[in-house]
Write a protein that holds these residues in place. Structure first.
Motif, PDB file in Angstrom:
ATOM      1  N   ILE A   1      -5.961  21.982  42.915  1.00 14.07           N
ATOM      2  CA  ILE A   1      -6.017  21.106  44.077  1.00 14.07           C
ATOM      3  C   ILE A   1      -5.214  21.758  45.187  1.00 14.07           C
ATOM      4  O   ILE A   1      -4.030  22.013  45.036  1.00 14.07           O
ATOM      5  CB  ILE A   1      -5.451  19.711  43.762  1.00 14.07           C
ATOM      6  N   THR A   2      -5.892  22.038  46.263  1.00 19.07           N
ATOM      7  CA  THR A   2      -5.213  22.602  47.414  1.00 19.07           C
ATOM      8  C   THR A   2      -4.407  21.492  48.065  1.00 19.07           C
ATOM      9  O   THR A   2      -4.936  20.420  48.330  1.00 19.07           O
ATOM     10  CB  THR A   2      -6.240  23.154  48.424  1.00 19.07           C
ATOM     11  N   PRO A   3      -3.125  21.731  48.327  1.00 14.68           N
ATOM     12  CA  PRO A   3      -2.322  20.676  48.941  1.00 14.68           C
ATOM     13  C   PRO A   3      -2.804  20.399  50.369  1.00 14.68           C
ATOM     14  O   PRO A   3      -3.286  21.279  51.055  1.00 14.68           O
ATOM     15  CB  PRO A   3      -0.904  21.247  48.955  1.00 14.68           C
ATOM     16  N   THR A   4      -2.680  19.154  50.756  1.00 12.89           N
ATOM     17  CA  THR A   4      -3.019  18.812  52.130  1.00 12.89           C
ATOM     18  C   THR A   4      -1.937  19.377  53.036  1.00 12.89           C
ATOM     19  O   THR A   4      -0.834  19.711  52.588  1.00 12.89           O
ATOM     20  CB  THR A   4      -3.092  17.289  52.327  1.00 12.89           C
ATOM     21  N   LEU A   5      -2.247  19.435  54.292  1.00 12.97           N
ATOM     22  CA  LEU A   5      -1.284  19.917  55.273  1.00 12.97           C
ATOM     23  C   LEU A   5      -0.012  19.078  55.226  1.00 12.97           C
ATOM     24  O   LEU A   5       1.100  19.610  55.232  1.00 12.97           O
ATOM     25  CB  LEU A   5      -1.902  19.871  56.675  1.00 12.97           C
ATOM     26  N   LEU A   6      -0.172  17.771  55.141  1.00 14.56           N
ATOM     27  CA  LEU A   6       1.004  16.893  55.129  1.00 14.56           C
ATOM     28  C   LEU A   6       1.840  17.098  53.871  1.00 14.56           C
ATOM     29  O   LEU A   6       3.069  17.108  53.937  1.00 14.56           O
ATOM     30  CB  LEU A   6       0.562  15.433  55.268  1.00 14.56           C
TER      31      LEU A   6
ATOM     32  N   PRO B   1       8.614  22.774  54.355  1.00 14.97           N
ATOM     33  CA  PRO B   1       8.426  22.582  55.802  1.00 14.97           C
ATOM     34  C   PRO B   1       8.109  23.860  56.572  1.00 14.97           C
ATOM     35  O   PRO B   1       7.265  23.833  57.464  1.00 14.97           O
ATOM     36  CB  PRO B   1       9.756  21.971  56.252  1.00 14.97           C
ATOM     37  N   ASP B   2       8.755  24.982  56.236  1.00 12.40           N
ATOM     38  CA  ASP B   2       8.480  26.221  56.971  1.00 12.40           C
ATOM     39  C   ASP B   2       7.018  26.630  56.837  1.00 12.40           C
ATOM     40  O   ASP B   2       6.339  26.897  57.825  1.00 12.40           O
ATOM     41  CB  ASP B   2       9.381  27.358  56.483  1.00 12.40           C
ATOM     42  N   THR B   3       6.528  26.671  55.617  1.00 15.47           N
ATOM     43  CA  THR B   3       5.140  27.069  55.382  1.00 15.47           C
ATOM     44  C   THR B   3       4.176  26.026  55.952  1.00 15.47           C
ATOM     45  O   THR B   3       3.188  26.366  56.602  1.00 15.47           O
ATOM     46  CB  THR B   3       4.885  27.257  53.875  1.00 15.47           C
ATOM     47  N   GLY B   4       4.468  24.751  55.711  1.00 13.69           N
ATOM     48  CA  GLY B   4       3.596  23.682  56.198  1.00 13.69           C
ATOM     49  C   GLY B   4       3.486  23.668  57.711  1.00 13.69           C
ATOM     50  O   GLY B   4       2.403  23.507  58.264  1.00 13.69           O
TER      51      GLY B   4
ATOM     52  N   TRP C   1       1.391  26.538  58.974  1.00 15.05           N
ATOM     53  CA  TRP C   1      -0.010  26.174  58.764  1.00 15.05           C
ATOM     54  C   TRP C   1      -0.463  25.227  59.878  1.00 15.05           C
ATOM     55  O   TRP C   1      -1.513  25.424  60.489  1.00 15.05           O
ATOM     56  CB  TRP C   1      -0.146  25.547  57.392  1.00 15.05           C
ATOM     57  N   ALA C   2       0.322  24.194  60.160  1.00 17.06           N
ATOM     58  CA  ALA C   2      -0.024  23.227  61.209  1.00 17.06           C
ATOM     59  C   ALA C   2      -0.132  23.910  62.566  1.00 17.06           C
ATOM     60  O   ALA C   2      -1.071  23.664  63.324  1.00 17.06           O
ATOM     61  CB  ALA C   2       1.023  22.107  61.250  1.00 17.06           C
TER      62      ALA C   2
ATOM     63  N   ALA D   1       7.968  16.217  65.428  1.00 17.54           N
ATOM     64  CA  ALA D   1       7.556  14.845  65.116  1.00 17.54           C
ATOM     65  C   ALA D   1       6.603  14.827  63.923  1.00 17.54           C
ATOM     66  O   ALA D   1       6.684  13.933  63.071  1.00 17.54           O
ATOM     67  CB  ALA D   1       6.917  14.198  66.337  1.00 17.54           C
ATOM     68  N   LEU D   2       5.716  15.810  63.835  1.00 21.16           N
ATOM     69  CA  LEU D   2       4.805  15.899  62.693  1.00 21.16           C
ATOM     70  C   LEU D   2       5.604  16.064  61.403  1.00 21.16           C
ATOM     71  O   LEU D   2       5.337  15.391  60.408  1.00 21.16           O
ATOM     72  CB  LEU D   2       3.824  17.061  62.864  1.00 21.16           C
ATOM     73  N   TRP D   3       6.581  16.943  61.420  1.00 21.57           N
ATOM     74  CA  TRP D   3       7.431  17.160  60.246  1.00 21.57           C
ATOM     75  C   TRP D   3       8.146  15.866  59.854  1.00 21.57           C
ATOM     76  O   TRP D   3       8.166  15.477  58.684  1.00 21.57           O
ATOM     77  CB  TRP D   3       8.427  18.286  60.538  1.00 21.57           C
ATOM     78  N   ARG D   4       8.713  15.181  60.836  1.00 22.86           N
ATOM     79  CA  ARG D   4       9.456  13.939  60.566  1.00 22.86           C
ATOM     80  C   ARG D   4       8.548  12.815  60.058  1.00 22.86           C
ATOM     81  O   ARG D   4       9.004  11.938  59.330  1.00 22.86           O
ATOM     82  CB  ARG D   4      10.172  13.467  61.826  1.00 22.86           C
ATOM     83  N   ASN D   5       7.291  12.823  60.475  1.00 19.71           N
ATOM     84  CA  ASN D   5       6.379  11.724  60.132  1.00 19.71           C
ATOM     85  C   ASN D   5       5.381  12.075  59.030  1.00 19.71           C
ATOM     86  O   ASN D   5       4.500  11.272  58.733  1.00 19.71           O
ATOM     87  CB  ASN D   5       5.616  11.282  61.383  1.00 19.71           C
TER      88      ASN D   5
END
Length: 184
Positions: free
Chosen positions: A5-10, A17-20, A23-24, A57-61
């Motif tokens: 299962i490929t992880p979702t972006l979130l 967080p660095d990799t995510g 990606w974002a 904000a994306l990271w925090r939410n």
């Protein structure tokens, strides 16, 4: 049985967080920057700061968005617009920036909400729209595209776009009123 299962972006943002966030930004930085540029034309430093604020904000939410199953692209578009408008308003207190009449009217029509609750509620309602209506709304009110541009991009006629916008505005207005938000 093991599944790949490929992880979702979130999920990626929450787990690493660095990799995510890389990606974002790879997938959405141009979109966020483009929205900021429409609201803050010629303000490169402010556009970059606005873009950074949106991804923070994306990271925090990320957890909240994942739990509520809110589409990342839609949330980023709404957040980028609101962040750029807030930065514009802040800059207006200190200097004068060029602004199109349509954008100035759009900003003037937004209710004052220092806590951002109404904006967050509206963002959630827009994100929950049927996909075609959501895309039309995001393109019109967040990407600032004309009805003709939207119609061409979505292979619809302009009258259909305008009808869906009108019905969508009425629906959103009713939903906001039901939640206790009133407009001017």
């Amino acid at each position: 049985m093991q599944t790949n299962i490929t992880p979702t972006l979130l999920a990626a943002i929450r787990q690493d967080p660095d990799t995510g966030l890389r990606w974002a930004m790879r997938d959405y930085a141009a979109l966020v920057r483009g929205i900021a540029r429409r609201i803050l034309p010629g303000q490169d430093r402010d556009i970059e700061e606005c873009t950074a604020d949106v991804f923070v904000a994306l990271w925090r939410n990320a957890s909240r968005l994942e739990t509520a199953d809110i589409p990342v692209r839609a949330w980023l578009i709404v957040t980028a617009r609101n962040t750029a408008i807030n930065r514009y308003r802040s800059l207006q207190r200190h200097s004068t920036l060029p602004l199109t009449t349509e954008l100035a009217e759009t900003i003037a029509d937004l209710p004052a909400d220092p806590n951002g609750d109404a904006a967050d509620e509206l963002a959630a309602l827009v994100a929950a729209l049927e996909p075609t209506d959501r895309e039309i709304f995001l393109r019109k009110y967040y990407l600032m595209q004309s009805g003709k541009e939207i119609a061409a991009a979505l292979h619809l006629n302009v009258a259909t776009v305008n009808t869906r916008l009108s019905r969508g505005r009425d629906r959103l207005r009713r939903q906001l009123q039901e939640r206790g938000y009133t407009h001017g």
